[in-house]
Design an enzyme around this catalytic site. Structure first.
Site, mmCIF file in Angstrom:
data_model
loop_
_atom_site.group_PDB
_atom_site.id
_atom_site.type_symbol
_atom_site.label_atom_id
_atom_site.label_comp_id
_atom_site.label_asym_id
_atom_site.label_seq_id
_atom_site.Cartn_x
_atom_site.Cartn_y
_atom_site.Cartn_z
ATOM 1 N N TYR A 44 0.862 -1.186 0.000
ATOM 2 C CA TYR A 44 0.000 0.000 0.000
ATOM 3 C C TYR A 44 0.895 1.232 0.000
ATOM 4 O O TYR A 44 1.899 1.277 0.713
ATOM 5 C CB TYR A 44 -0.891 -0.011 1.235
ATOM 6 C CG TYR A 44 -1.724 1.246 1.425
ATOM 7 C CD1 TYR A 44 -2.786 1.545 0.565
ATOM 8 C CD2 TYR A 44 -1.458 2.135 2.475
ATOM 9 C CE1 TYR A 44 -3.555 2.686 0.756
ATOM 10 C CE2 TYR A 44 -2.227 3.274 2.667
ATOM 11 C CZ TYR A 44 -3.270 3.551 1.806
ATOM 12 O OH TYR A 44 -4.039 4.680 1.995
ATOM 13 N N ASP B 192 9.199 2.697 -0.204
ATOM 14 C CA ASP B 192 8.169 3.391 0.565
ATOM 15 C C ASP B 192 8.329 2.948 2.015
ATOM 16 O O ASP B 192 7.916 1.857 2.400
ATOM 17 C CB ASP B 192 6.780 3.056 0.022
ATOM 18 C CG ASP B 192 5.679 3.780 0.797
ATOM 19 O OD1 ASP B 192 6.013 4.473 1.786
ATOM 20 O OD2 ASP B 192 4.501 3.653 0.414
ATOM 21 N N LYS C 216 4.271 8.764 9.058
ATOM 22 C CA LYS C 216 4.070 8.131 10.372
ATOM 23 C C LYS C 216 5.102 8.588 11.430
ATOM 24 O O LYS C 216 5.000 9.698 11.900
ATOM 25 C CB LYS C 216 4.007 6.615 10.206
ATOM 26 C CG LYS C 216 2.825 6.255 9.271
ATOM 27 C CD LYS C 216 2.380 4.822 9.261
ATOM 28 C CE LYS C 216 1.044 4.725 8.550
ATOM 29 N NZ LYS C 216 1.089 4.138 7.220
HETATM 30 C C1 PLP Z 1 0.461 4.739 5.870
HETATM 31 C C2 PLP Z 1 1.175 4.525 4.606
HETATM 32 C C3 PLP Z 1 1.073 5.409 3.517
HETATM 33 C C4 PLP Z 1 0.123 6.572 3.533
HETATM 34 O O1 PLP Z 1 0.446 7.503 4.499
HETATM 35 P P1 PLP Z 1 -0.702 8.533 4.987
HETATM 36 O O2 PLP Z 1 0.012 9.413 5.974
HETATM 37 O O3 PLP Z 1 -1.788 7.695 5.559
HETATM 38 O O4 PLP Z 1 -1.131 9.275 3.782
HETATM 39 C C5 PLP Z 1 1.867 5.184 2.420
HETATM 40 N N1 PLP Z 1 2.710 4.139 2.350
HETATM 41 C C6 PLP Z 1 2.835 3.273 3.356
HETATM 42 C C7 PLP Z 1 3.822 2.161 3.260
HETATM 43 C C8 PLP Z 1 2.068 3.427 4.512
HETATM 44 O O5 PLP Z 1 2.168 2.542 5.502
#
Ligand code: PLP
Length: 428
Positions: A144, A238, A266
């Site tokens: 994701y 990511d 995060k």
């Molecule tokens: C949480 C997450 C996102 C999105 O971040 P948001 O702050 O919710 O927009 C993107 N990539 C990964 C791997 C994530 O865990």
């Protein structure tokens, strides 16, 4: 468990907000009952409006590696707040957090701050396209990357196909710019790179933690690195979850692999909305105003949000922070696994660093299609019983759990006993 007040708030919220929430998973659709309306967090615990108190393994979905309401973070925010909330100009706090990160991360020369993980990924993708002059992106099923249009896609029928959007409102032409492949298969990646000449980047969660915890081997990740170099495609890690989680240098440092771009979110904001993307100077100098890839934000690098990030990162950088946290988690996970093995349940706990996931299988799972959706009925039961016993997990069996610095060994010991009892009820 009394949820009367939560239920009342939920009814009211549903009239105002789609589904009563501002992020879908919060609505408790995969588990039973109304979502709990939380009003207070302290160390490893959160409390809802009905006065129920829970040991929290969701930790705001990852940001709270220090637990709730860390005093140092709180004090730093208060201090920054006294000077106002936003300037719309550069501020010394930006330099401070920049130095803190760049001096302690071997794979980053330059970084740009944004306000969420989604924004970080969206900008990194644009940069990769702008830098390479190519359009297509390879992503992996089970990873994701936020709600970025071109990444809200799943594989079409057959392996190695163009993406099909998983949300209404995404133009086909955009979804077709994304190629979706299964994890853990380097041959397919090379085949795609050979076939499509227009690939700008491969994006992966090096620690895939948004669809279970689909840990990949180091050799697979190294293989991706070599293929990207060979075919002149950028490798984007990511690390919105894994960054500052599996170590200060995230998964890149953990596996000792240098991606071309890394995205953050995060933990980087210490519980406030901060995201970032960074990489080598050679690539980052293409970002506006130095280069021609446009990217901007009214509240980017907001001083209050950055002050929280600075306070948190200063704690994370301390010697042994990660050793202690990871060892504590390992012990917790080992105890649960010993129990499941002894009882021969179709369940084990997968983990890395302070991330864990209840995997309803005896075997390790490395691909999204390895997860049996029918097994999620076990999670649903488990979630309900654990709430009744004061343990809060994210409300979906596809979500991972997090251990924070604030989880005391005694908290984890008690949680182990409770979880084992609940597993016994659910798995027989
Ligand atoms: C949480 C997450 C996102 C999105 O971040 P948001 O702050 O919710 O927009 C993107 N990539 C990964 C791997 C994530 O865990």
């Amino acid at each position: 468990m009394n949820r009367k007040k939560s239920e009342k708030y939920y009814e009211e919220a549903k009239k105002m907000f789609p589904g009563g929430v501002h992020s879908p998973v919060r609505a408790f659709k995969s588990v039973e009952g109304a979502p709990l309306f939380m009003c207070k967090g302290d160390k490893a615990y959160i409390q809802d409006v009905d006065g129920n108190r829970f040991l929290d393994f969701c930790c705001s979905w990852g940001p709270l590696i220090l637990g709730h309401n860390n005093p140092k973070v709180r004090k730093t925010i208060s201090k920054a707040l006294a000077n106002g909330t936003s300037f719309g100009t550069p501020s010394p706090l930006g330099n401070e957090i920049g130095k803190l990160i760049l001096d302690n991360h071997r794979y980053l020369d330059m970084i740009r701050f944004v306000s969420s993980g989604t924004e970080a990924v969206m900008s990194a993708i644009r940069l990769a396209r702008g830098y390479t002059g190519k359009n297509k992106i390879i992503k992996f099923d089970g990873c994701y990357h936020g709600h970025v249009d071109s990444l809200l896609v799943k594989a079409g029928s057959g392996l190695a196909t163009f993406g099909v959007s998983t949300s209404a409102g995404i133009p086909d032409t955009l979804a077709k710019q994304t190629i979706v492949l299964p994890l853990n298969d380097l041959d397919l990646v090379e085949k795609s790179l050979k076939k499509h000449k227009d690939i700008a980047a491969i994006i992966i969660e090096p620690v895939p933690a948004n669809n279970g915890l689909l840990l990949q081997s180091k050799s697979y990740l190294k293989g991706l690195r070599s293929l990207c170099t060979k075919y002149k495609v950028l490798l984007i890690f990511d690390e919105v979850i894994s960054g500052f989680r599996v170590g200060f240098e995230g998964a890149a440092g953990y596996y000792k692999i240098k991606p071309d771009l890394i995205t953050f979110g995060k933990i980087i904001g210490g519980g406030m909305p901060v995201g970032a993307f960074g990489g080598s100077k050679k690539i980052m100098k293409h970002v506006a105003p130095l280069g021609n890839v446009y990217q901007a934000g009214t509240l980017s690098a907001n001083p209050i949000a950055l002050s929280a990030g600075i306070a948190a990162l200063k704690i994370l950088i301390q010697k042994d922070f990660y050793n202690k946290l990871n060892q504590k988690t390992e012990k917790f996970v080992n105890h649960l696994n010993e129990h499941c093995t002894k009882k021969r349940y179709e369940l084990h706990v997968q983990s890395i660093g302070s991330i864990f996931w209840f995997c309803f299988s005896k075997k390790k799972i490395k691909t999204a299609d390895g997860i049996d959706p029918k097994k999620m009925s076990y999670f649903k039961k488990m979630h309900k019983l654990l709430l009744q016993k004061g343990i809060y997990l994210g409300p979906s069996g596809y979500e991972v759990g997090f251990v924070s610095e604030a989880h005391k060994p005694s908290d984890l010991k008690q949680a182990t006993q409770t979880i084992c009892k609940v597993i016994d009820k659910v798995m027989v």
